[in-house]
Scaffold this motif. Structure first.
Motif, PDB file in Angstrom:
ATOM      1  N   GLY A 131      15.194  -8.824  -8.067  1.00 41.34           N
ATOM      2  CA  GLY A 131      13.940  -8.212  -7.500  1.00 41.34           C
ATOM      3  C   GLY A 131      13.810  -6.872  -7.016  1.00 41.34           C
ATOM      4  N   SER A 132      12.749  -6.320  -6.808  1.00 39.14           N
ATOM      5  CA  SER A 132      12.619  -4.916  -5.996  1.00 39.14           C
ATOM      6  C   SER A 132      11.260  -4.978  -5.033  1.00 39.14           C
ATOM      7  N   VAL A 133      11.153  -4.264  -3.947  1.00 40.20           N
ATOM      8  CA  VAL A 133      10.529  -4.042  -2.961  1.00 40.20           C
ATOM      9  C   VAL A 133      10.045  -2.578  -2.933  1.00 40.20           C
ATOM     10  N   THR A 134       8.858  -2.397  -3.053  1.00 39.78           N
ATOM     11  CA  THR A 134       8.257  -1.111  -2.825  1.00 39.78           C
ATOM     12  C   THR A 134       7.124  -0.901  -1.699  1.00 39.78           C
ATOM     13  N   VAL A 135       7.737  -0.213  -0.752  1.00 38.39           N
ATOM     14  CA  VAL A 135       6.802  -0.074   0.577  1.00 38.39           C
ATOM     15  C   VAL A 135       5.997   1.191   0.445  1.00 38.39           C
ATOM     16  N   LEU A 136       4.701   0.941   0.294  1.00 42.58           N
ATOM     17  CA  LEU A 136       3.780   2.066   0.236  1.00 42.58           C
ATOM     18  C   LEU A 136       3.258   2.459   1.731  1.00 42.58           C
ATOM     19  N   PHE A 137       3.350   3.598   2.084  1.00 42.85           N
ATOM     20  CA  PHE A 137       2.788   4.094   3.207  1.00 42.85           C
ATOM     21  C   PHE A 137       1.651   5.000   2.970  1.00 42.85           C
ATOM     22  N   GLN A 138       0.588   4.540   2.996  1.00 38.31           N
ATOM     23  CA  GLN A 138      -0.855   5.074   2.271  1.00 38.31           C
ATOM     24  C   GLN A 138      -1.723   6.149   3.322  1.00 38.31           C
ATOM     25  N   PRO A 139      -1.887   7.169   3.181  1.00 37.41           N
ATOM     26  CA  PRO A 139      -2.783   8.098   3.741  1.00 37.41           C
ATOM     27  C   PRO A 139      -4.281   7.577   3.657  1.00 37.41           C
ATOM     28  N   ALA A 140      -4.944   7.870   4.811  1.00 40.50           N
ATOM     29  CA  ALA A 140      -6.690   8.019   4.572  1.00 40.50           C
ATOM     30  C   ALA A 140      -7.111   6.844   4.253  1.00 40.50           C
ATOM     31  N   GLU A 141      -7.025   5.971   5.183  1.00 45.66           N
ATOM     32  CA  GLU A 141      -7.547   4.689   5.075  1.00 45.66           C
ATOM     33  C   GLU A 141      -9.046   4.826   5.479  1.00 45.66           C
ATOM     34  N   GLU A 142      -9.173   5.439   6.593  1.00 41.00           N
ATOM     35  CA  GLU A 142     -10.431   5.819   7.316  1.00 41.00           C
ATOM     36  C   GLU A 142     -11.102   6.758   6.446  1.00 41.00           C
ATOM     37  N   ILE A 143     -12.414   6.481   6.171  1.00 36.32           N
ATOM     38  CA  ILE A 143     -13.156   7.017   5.116  1.00 36.32           C
ATOM     39  C   ILE A 143     -14.526   7.685   5.636  1.00 36.32           C
ATOM     40  N   PRO A 144     -14.483   8.968   5.858  1.00 36.47           N
ATOM     41  CA  PRO A 144     -15.755   9.501   6.361  1.00 36.47           C
ATOM     42  C   PRO A 144     -16.816   9.332   5.086  1.00 36.47           C
ATOM     43  N   PHE A 145     -17.995   9.666   5.389  1.00 30.18           N
ATOM     44  CA  PHE A 145     -19.172   9.480   4.087  1.00 30.18           C
ATOM     45  C   PHE A 145     -18.666  10.823   3.005  1.00 30.18           C
ATOM     46  N   GLY A 146     -18.846   9.820   1.868  1.00 27.10           N
ATOM     47  CA  GLY A 146     -18.555  10.747   0.876  1.00 27.10           C
ATOM     48  C   GLY A 146     -17.184  11.248   0.475  1.00 27.10           C
ATOM     49  N   ALA A 147     -16.029  10.918   1.363  1.00 27.63           N
ATOM     50  CA  ALA A 147     -14.643  11.428   1.250  1.00 27.63           C
ATOM     51  C   ALA A 147     -14.059  10.308   0.129  1.00 27.63           C
ATOM     52  N   THR A 148     -12.771  10.814  -0.183  1.00 26.96           N
ATOM     53  CA  THR A 148     -11.819  10.122  -1.146  1.00 26.96           C
ATOM     54  C   THR A 148     -11.423   9.079  -0.108  1.00 26.96           C
ATOM     55  N   SER A 149     -11.155   7.871  -0.747  1.00 29.14           N
ATOM     56  CA  SER A 149     -10.355   6.688  -0.280  1.00 29.14           C
ATOM     57  C   SER A 149      -8.733   7.183  -0.594  1.00 29.14           C
ATOM     58  N   GLY A 150      -8.020   7.047   0.545  1.00 30.69           N
ATOM     59  CA  GLY A 150      -6.521   7.034   0.428  1.00 30.69           C
ATOM     60  C   GLY A 150      -6.052   6.040  -0.732  1.00 30.69           C
ATOM     61  N   ALA A 151      -6.477   4.883  -0.884  1.00 31.68           N
ATOM     62  CA  ALA A 151      -6.112   3.915  -1.661  1.00 31.68           C
ATOM     63  C   ALA A 151      -6.466   4.519  -3.245  1.00 31.68           C
ATOM     64  N   ALA A 152      -7.589   4.931  -3.358  1.00 30.78           N
ATOM     65  CA  ALA A 152      -7.963   5.534  -4.726  1.00 30.78           C
ATOM     66  C   ALA A 152      -7.090   6.787  -5.088  1.00 30.78           C
ATOM     67  N   ALA A 153      -6.698   7.626  -3.952  1.00 28.19           N
ATOM     68  CA  ALA A 153      -5.917   8.769  -4.338  1.00 28.19           C
ATOM     69  C   ALA A 153      -4.380   8.201  -4.718  1.00 28.19           C
ATOM     70  N   VAL A 154      -3.999   7.012  -4.000  1.00 24.85           N
ATOM     71  CA  VAL A 154      -2.763   6.408  -4.415  1.00 24.85           C
ATOM     72  C   VAL A 154      -2.655   6.140  -5.684  1.00 24.85           C
ATOM     73  N   LEU A 155      -3.882   5.526  -6.261  1.00 27.45           N
ATOM     74  CA  LEU A 155      -3.715   4.872  -7.648  1.00 27.45           C
ATOM     75  C   LEU A 155      -3.726   5.831  -8.604  1.00 27.45           C
ATOM     76  N   ALA A 156      -4.148   6.923  -8.301  1.00 31.75           N
ATOM     77  CA  ALA A 156      -4.470   8.034  -9.098  1.00 31.75           C
ATOM     78  C   ALA A 156      -3.084   8.817  -9.140  1.00 31.75           C
ATOM     79  N   ASP A 157      -2.226   8.765  -8.335  1.00 33.02           N
ATOM     80  CA  ASP A 157      -0.929   9.520  -8.288  1.00 33.02           C
ATOM     81  C   ASP A 157       0.116   8.959  -9.166  1.00 33.02           C
ATOM     82  N   GLU A 158       0.805   9.772 -10.066  1.00 29.21           N
ATOM     83  CA  GLU A 158       1.675   9.330 -10.988  1.00 29.21           C
ATOM     84  C   GLU A 158       2.806   8.232 -10.415  1.00 29.21           C
ATOM     85  N   ALA A 159       3.128   8.228  -9.344  1.00 31.89           N
ATOM     86  CA  ALA A 159       3.946   7.700  -8.790  1.00 31.89           C
ATOM     87  C   ALA A 159       3.791   6.049  -8.981  1.00 31.89           C
TER      88      ALA A 159
END
Length: 425
Positions: A131-159
């Protein structure tokens, strides 16, 4: 629920790497960084992990991935830790207090990163058979009004855009639980959140001639009061709801009838029917009250976040595997806090557990500048997540058909839409 003293007493046997975990946690705590500015944090983590894993930096800007391969192919696990700090002054009088004015790890993300780095180190020291393990260190979980979620940005990243995992695992510091305890929610681990802003527009006038103006501040105050009453009277006693007005701003001078005023707030719910009903109530009350006072109103919803739902098979796995490592609390009352970990269910079945962090002396709540943890929680978190990860890799996670070895039928990128729908059901 596990008793507090029993939970504390369970952590007397520590692993050899505990001192190293404490040093890393304190280093991260001393140098917190806000959302999408986590460059130093990423550098510290990358430097630590480069010798034991394949590291990819720049994920969603300031995030990173650390990948560890087993000796043969098999199930895949994603471990997630959020990286960003909270915009609040550190109020603690400790050597590891924040050195960045107005910024503090008041939500425990320093602990989350330390735990996942610790899991990676233990897996690398004793590599899994498959098997394999991928550890994701995700930026920007705290989200001000109208800002981009870090998880959404990660999902859009080609990685990670076209990848799927057999299990997506995360944890969050939980002051309500004693150190030595892992809390497992039966289904809902975090609530849905909808943020809103309403801007009231009136007509400016001199304070001495208020009849010539239309007071935006007075109108906003009326809307705020009616919203609190309206939400309270539009929910049934058994429905879990949290409504809050968090900011108010308006006016240009003490001697002027205010032309503009605005407020922001959040609605937190668990049930989609309740969520839809209260969103309609909130917007309708605001618009009707503004119209009654001949005021303009602009109402905006933003940062709509789904609830975090734990996959049943992973809940069952945690209940089977974790009692041999830590005390396990069966959490029956889901909280009204939220987390963009919810979005990562798009990558596979997910489990979000609660890490007890409070020692015998008690502690402060999350998002408080006084928040700190009993650092014995670090070893507890690493041990629990390592056990869960190895259990998935060893094929002990039940597949959707009820049999073991979830990795044997792992969907490929072309199956992603159907798989995501099944997870979110």
């Amino acid at each position: 629920m596990i008793g507090r003293r029993r939970g504390v007493n369970r952590v007397v046997q520590a692993h050899e790497d505990v001192d190293d975990l404490v040093r890393l946690r304190r280093q991260l705590h001393q140098h917190p960084e806000l959302r999408f500015t986590e460059q130093q944090t990423a550098a510290v983590l990358a430097g630590r992990l480069a010798s034991i894993a394949r590291v990819r930096t720049g994920v969603a800007g300031t995030g990173l991935l650390a990948e560890i391969e087993g000796r043969t192919e098999g199930p895949s696990v994603l471990l997630r830790a959020d990286m960003d700090a909270y915009p609040v002054q550190d109020a603690k009088q400790v050597p590891w207090a924040s050195t960045n004015p107005g910024v503090c790890h008041a939500c425990g993300h320093d602990v989350h990163m330390t735990v996942m780095a610790g899991v990676a180190a233990r897996l690398a020291a004793d590599p899994p058979a498959r098997g394999s393990v991928t550890v994701l260190f995700q930026p920007a979980e705290e989200i001000p009004f109208g800002a981009t979620s870090g998880a959404a940005a990660v999902l859009a990243d080609e990685a990670l855009r076209d990848r799927r995992f057999d299990a997506v695992l995360g944890l969050h510091c939980w002051p309500d639980l004693p150190v030595g305890t892992i809390g497992v929610d039966r289904v809902t681990a975090m609530a849905a959140k909808d943020a809103f802003r309403f801007e009231v527009t009136g007509r400016a006038a001199h304070a001495a001639t208020p009849a010539l103006g239309r007071d935006a501040i007075l109108g906003l105050a009326g809307i705020v009061n009616l919203l609190h009453a309206g939400v309270a009277r539009s929910r049934n006693p058994h429905e879990l709801v949290a409504f809050n007005i968090g900011t108010i701003a308006g006016g240009a001078s003490q001697s002027q009838v205010a032309e503009r005023a605005e407020a922001t707030g959040t609605l937190r719910t668990h049930d989609e029917t309740v969520r839809a009903r209260l969103k309609e109530v909130i917007e309708r009350i605001a618009r009707q009250q503004a119209a009654a006072l001949d005021l303009g109103l602009r109402f905006t919803w933003a940062n709509e976040m789904p609830p975090v739902r734990n996959a049943a098979a992973l809940v069952a796995l945690a209940r089977t595997e974790l009692p041999g490592v830590v005390e396990v609390a069966d959490l029956t009352e889901p909280p009204l806090t939220t987390d963009d970990f919810a979005l990562l269910a798009a990558l596979g079945p997910s489990l979000y557990v609660k890490l007890g962090v409070t020692g015998e002396q008690g502690g402060a709540p999350l998002h408080s500048g006084a928040f700190d943890v009993d650092e014995r929680c670090l070893d507890v978190g690493v041990s629990a997540l390592e056990r869960l990860t190895r259990a998935v890799l060893d094929g002990r996670l039940a597949a959707p058909d009820g049999h073991g070895d979830a990795g044997a039928g792992r969907p490929g990128p072309g199956d992603r839409a159907d798989a995501v729908e099944a997870v979110g059901a």
